[in-house]
Design an enzyme around this catalytic site. Structure first.
Site, PDB file in Angstrom:
ATOM      1  N   GLU A   1       2.964 -12.617   5.218  1.00 29.36           N
ATOM      2  CA  GLU A   1       1.757 -12.018   5.809  1.00 29.36           C
ATOM      3  C   GLU A   1       0.573 -12.982   5.735  1.00 29.36           C
ATOM      4  O   GLU A   1       0.527 -13.805   4.825  1.00 29.36           O
ATOM      5  CB  GLU A   1       1.434 -10.689   5.099  1.00 29.36           C
ATOM      6  CG  GLU A   1       1.052 -10.820   3.637  1.00 29.36           C
ATOM      7  CD  GLU A   1       0.851  -9.466   2.954  1.00 29.36           C
ATOM      8  OE1 GLU A   1       1.708  -8.576   3.060  1.00 29.36           O
ATOM      9  OE2 GLU A   1      -0.196  -9.317   2.299  1.00 29.36           O
TER      10      GLU A   1
ATOM     11  N   HIS B   1      -1.855  -4.486   4.677  1.00 31.06           N
ATOM     12  CA  HIS B   1      -2.054  -4.640   3.211  1.00 31.06           C
ATOM     13  C   HIS B   1      -3.369  -3.989   2.760  1.00 31.06           C
ATOM     14  O   HIS B   1      -4.266  -4.649   2.250  1.00 31.06           O
ATOM     15  CB  HIS B   1      -2.018  -6.132   2.824  1.00 31.06           C
ATOM     16  CG  HIS B   1      -1.690  -6.338   1.362  1.00 31.06           C
ATOM     17  ND1 HIS B   1      -1.007  -7.420   0.883  1.00 31.06           N
ATOM     18  CD2 HIS B   1      -1.968  -5.587   0.273  1.00 31.06           C
ATOM     19  CE1 HIS B   1      -0.876  -7.333  -0.431  1.00 31.06           C
ATOM     20  NE2 HIS B   1      -1.452  -6.224  -0.827  1.00 31.06           N
ATOM     21  N   ILE B   2      -3.428  -2.673   2.965  1.00 37.14           N
ATOM     22  CA  ILE B   2      -4.676  -1.951   2.660  1.00 37.14           C
ATOM     23  C   ILE B   2      -4.476  -0.836   1.640  1.00 37.14           C
ATOM     24  O   ILE B   2      -5.325   0.045   1.516  1.00 37.14           O
ATOM     25  CB  ILE B   2      -5.304  -1.359   3.948  1.00 37.14           C
ATOM     26  CG1 ILE B   2      -4.300  -0.470   4.710  1.00 37.14           C
ATOM     27  CG2 ILE B   2      -5.856  -2.463   4.848  1.00 37.14           C
ATOM     28  CD1 ILE B   2      -4.921   0.370   5.820  1.00 37.14           C
TER      29      ILE B   2
ATOM     30  N   ARG C   1      13.487  -1.552 -14.034  1.00 39.74           N
ATOM     31  CA  ARG C   1      14.132  -2.470 -14.985  1.00 39.74           C
ATOM     32  C   ARG C   1      14.457  -1.744 -16.280  1.00 39.74           C
ATOM     33  O   ARG C   1      15.519  -1.875 -16.843  1.00 39.74           O
ATOM     34  CB  ARG C   1      13.190  -3.637 -15.290  1.00 39.74           C
ATOM     35  CG  ARG C   1      13.452  -4.850 -14.444  1.00 39.74           C
ATOM     36  CD  ARG C   1      12.475  -5.927 -14.758  1.00 39.74           C
ATOM     37  NE  ARG C   1      11.111  -5.380 -14.783  1.00 39.74           N
ATOM     38  CZ  ARG C   1      10.014  -6.101 -14.897  1.00 39.74           C
ATOM     39  NH1 ARG C   1      10.097  -7.395 -15.006  1.00 39.74           N
ATOM     40  NH2 ARG C   1       8.823  -5.547 -14.898  1.00 39.74           N
TER      41      ARG C   1
ATOM     42  N   ARG D   1       2.776   2.062 -13.106  1.00 43.33           N
ATOM     43  CA  ARG D   1       1.697   3.052 -12.999  1.00 43.33           C
ATOM     44  C   ARG D   1       1.590   3.626 -11.590  1.00 43.33           C
ATOM     45  O   ARG D   1       1.418   4.834 -11.410  1.00 43.33           O
ATOM     46  CB  ARG D   1       0.365   2.401 -13.405  1.00 43.33           C
ATOM     47  CG  ARG D   1       0.281   2.133 -14.884  1.00 43.33           C
ATOM     48  CD  ARG D   1      -0.765   1.096 -15.202  1.00 43.33           C
ATOM     49  NE  ARG D   1      -0.312  -0.237 -14.816  1.00 43.33           N
ATOM     50  CZ  ARG D   1      -0.653  -1.370 -15.423  1.00 43.33           C
ATOM     51  NH1 ARG D   1      -1.469  -1.323 -16.445  1.00 43.33           N
ATOM     52  NH2 ARG D   1      -0.201  -2.525 -15.019  1.00 43.33           N
TER      53      ARG D   1
ATOM     54  N   ARG E   1       5.148  -5.683  -2.211  1.00 49.17           N
ATOM     55  CA  ARG E   1       4.889  -7.047  -1.764  1.00 49.17           C
ATOM     56  C   ARG E   1       5.878  -7.396  -0.656  1.00 49.17           C
ATOM     57  O   ARG E   1       7.040  -6.946  -0.689  1.00 49.17           O
ATOM     58  CB  ARG E   1       5.099  -8.051  -2.899  1.00 49.17           C
ATOM     59  CG  ARG E   1       3.920  -8.211  -3.843  1.00 49.17           C
ATOM     60  CD  ARG E   1       2.738  -8.900  -3.181  1.00 49.17           C
ATOM     61  NE  ARG E   1       1.602  -9.059  -4.077  1.00 49.17           N
ATOM     62  CZ  ARG E   1       0.628  -8.171  -4.255  1.00 49.17           C
ATOM     63  NH1 ARG E   1       0.637  -7.025  -3.592  1.00 49.17           N
ATOM     64  NH2 ARG E   1      -0.377  -8.418  -5.078  1.00 49.17           N
TER      65      ARG E   1
HETATM   66  C1  DGY Z   1      -2.759  -5.622  -5.522  1.00 50.30           C
HETATM   67  O1  DGY Z   1      -3.751  -5.380  -6.209  1.00 50.30           O
HETATM   68  O2  DGY Z   1      -1.825  -6.290  -5.937  1.00 50.30           O
HETATM   69  C2  DGY Z   1      -2.706  -5.023  -4.169  1.00 50.30           C
HETATM   70  O3  DGY Z   1      -1.635  -5.470  -3.436  1.00 50.30           O
HETATM   71  C3  DGY Z   1      -4.002  -5.247  -3.443  1.00 50.30           C
HETATM   72  O4  DGY Z   1      -4.135  -6.554  -3.061  1.00 50.30           O
END
Ligand code: DGY
Length: 325
Positions: free
Chosen positions: A268, A286-287, A178, A156, A239
């Site tokens: 992290e 990570h924002i 995939r 998405r 990630r």
């Molecule tokens: C998630 O929702 O996986 C994002 O990385 C926010 O933490």
């Protein structure tokens, strides 16, 4: 009697108040950092836990917390869950999809723009008082409009980034996933499916939006970076661990690729020290999903999953629905 739940990190007070209408809530509004052992201790006698993505839920924790029935993640990613172990223990896992899609795609695009147009480097230069006169090539970067946008992981959020690129900036969009998307979805994103090799070789800008798993660990390492264009930019909002950060720092230093934008890191909140010393990388903590309305919606969805499951056996977004049967 009310079920007992643990909220393991600080979250919106109004969400704690909502949960408290239904449950006996232990929370961590002081946002203390708990060790895995402390987490197990806090979970004793609790039927549910509200997690935020950093808490490891594995076989050892499950064995030590036999009353636990549900772990509700306030994140779409759930690589902190050992889903097989949870299913084997009959513990429900839920995540928080959809509510963050557009916000996260906005951020992915913002990070791409900042990276390609060298905004962080230019700002540091200006703040350091180094801007003394115009130069024809001062922080000249790469164009976004009309370029080729590559997306690895076309869920998405990937589709949201593709739509922004294709419809907003006239980019040619290619992706690898995939499984290939259906024709209507490809058309909506104006995206063409290519092999991973072609994606690496052809993209002017490559955005990573795939989930982390053992199979995506270091999906982008030295060999993959070497296949990219020397003018290319790489953006990771997925990630840490999907990119080999040491290899990336070397590729940035050697100009194997032009620049990178990273919102997530291996291990992290620690950041590989080499990444901190290369100029051609934009680093954010990570924002990607961090707008107040979206974070509130994510927290409410995690709460809804706890309420739906523990009161009515009806979670909204289960990951291992087979434990419900
Ligand atoms: C998630 O929702 O996986 C994002 O990385 C926010 O933490």
């Amino acid at each position: 009697m009310k079920a007992r739940i643990l909220v393991s990190r600080a979250v919106f007070p109004e969400v704690i108040a909502r949960l408290a209408q239904h449950f006996d809530v232990s929370s961590n509004q002081a946002d203390e950092a708990w060790t895995p052992l402390q987490l197990i201790q806090k979970l004793q006698g609790k039927q549910g836990i509200f997690t935020t993505g950093g808490e490891r839920i594995d076989a050892a924790l499950l064995a030590a917390c036999p009353e636990l029935k549900i772990c509700a993640n306030m994140a779409v990613g759930y690589n902190n869950f050992d889903l097989d172990a949870m299913t084997a223990a009959g513990v429900l896992a839920t995540n928080a999809p959809d509510v963050l899609t557009e916000t996260t795609a906005d951020f992915g695009f913002a990070l791409l723009m900042a990276t390609a147009r060298r905004m962080a480097e230019a700002e540091h230069f200006l703040r350091a008082g180094q801007w003394t006169r115009w130069r024809y090539d001062l922080f000249a970067g790469a164009d976004i409009h009309g370029s080729t946008l590559g997306i690895l992981g076309m869920g998405r959020i990937g589709q949201g980034i593709a739509r922004r690129g294709a419809h907003g900036f006239g980019m040619k969009v290619i992706y690898h996933n995939r499984s290939r998307l259906d024709a209507a979805t490809e058309l909506g994103c104006k995206a063409s499916y290519v092999s991973k090799e072609e994606l690496l070789k052809t993209a002017d800008h490559l955005v990573l939006v795939l989930p982390y798993s053992a199979s995506s660990h270091h999906a982008i390492g030295a060999a993959e970076l070497a296949q990219m264009k020397p003018t290319a930019t790489l953006v990771n909002i997925a990630r840490g661990g999907i990119v080999d950060d040491a290899a990336l720092a070397a590729a940035l230093r050697n100009k194997t690729i032009a620049a990178a934008g990273l919102d997530v890191f291996e291990g992290e909140p620690k950041v590989h020290p080499d990444l901190l010393t290369v100029p051609n990388v934009v680093l954010t903590p990570h924002i990607a999903s961090a707008t107040l309305p979206t974070r509130l919606a994510m927290a409410n969805l995690a709460a809804d999953n706890l309420i739906g499951f523990l009161l009515n056996n009806k979670p909204l977004t289960p990951l291992n629905a087979k434990v419900l049967i």
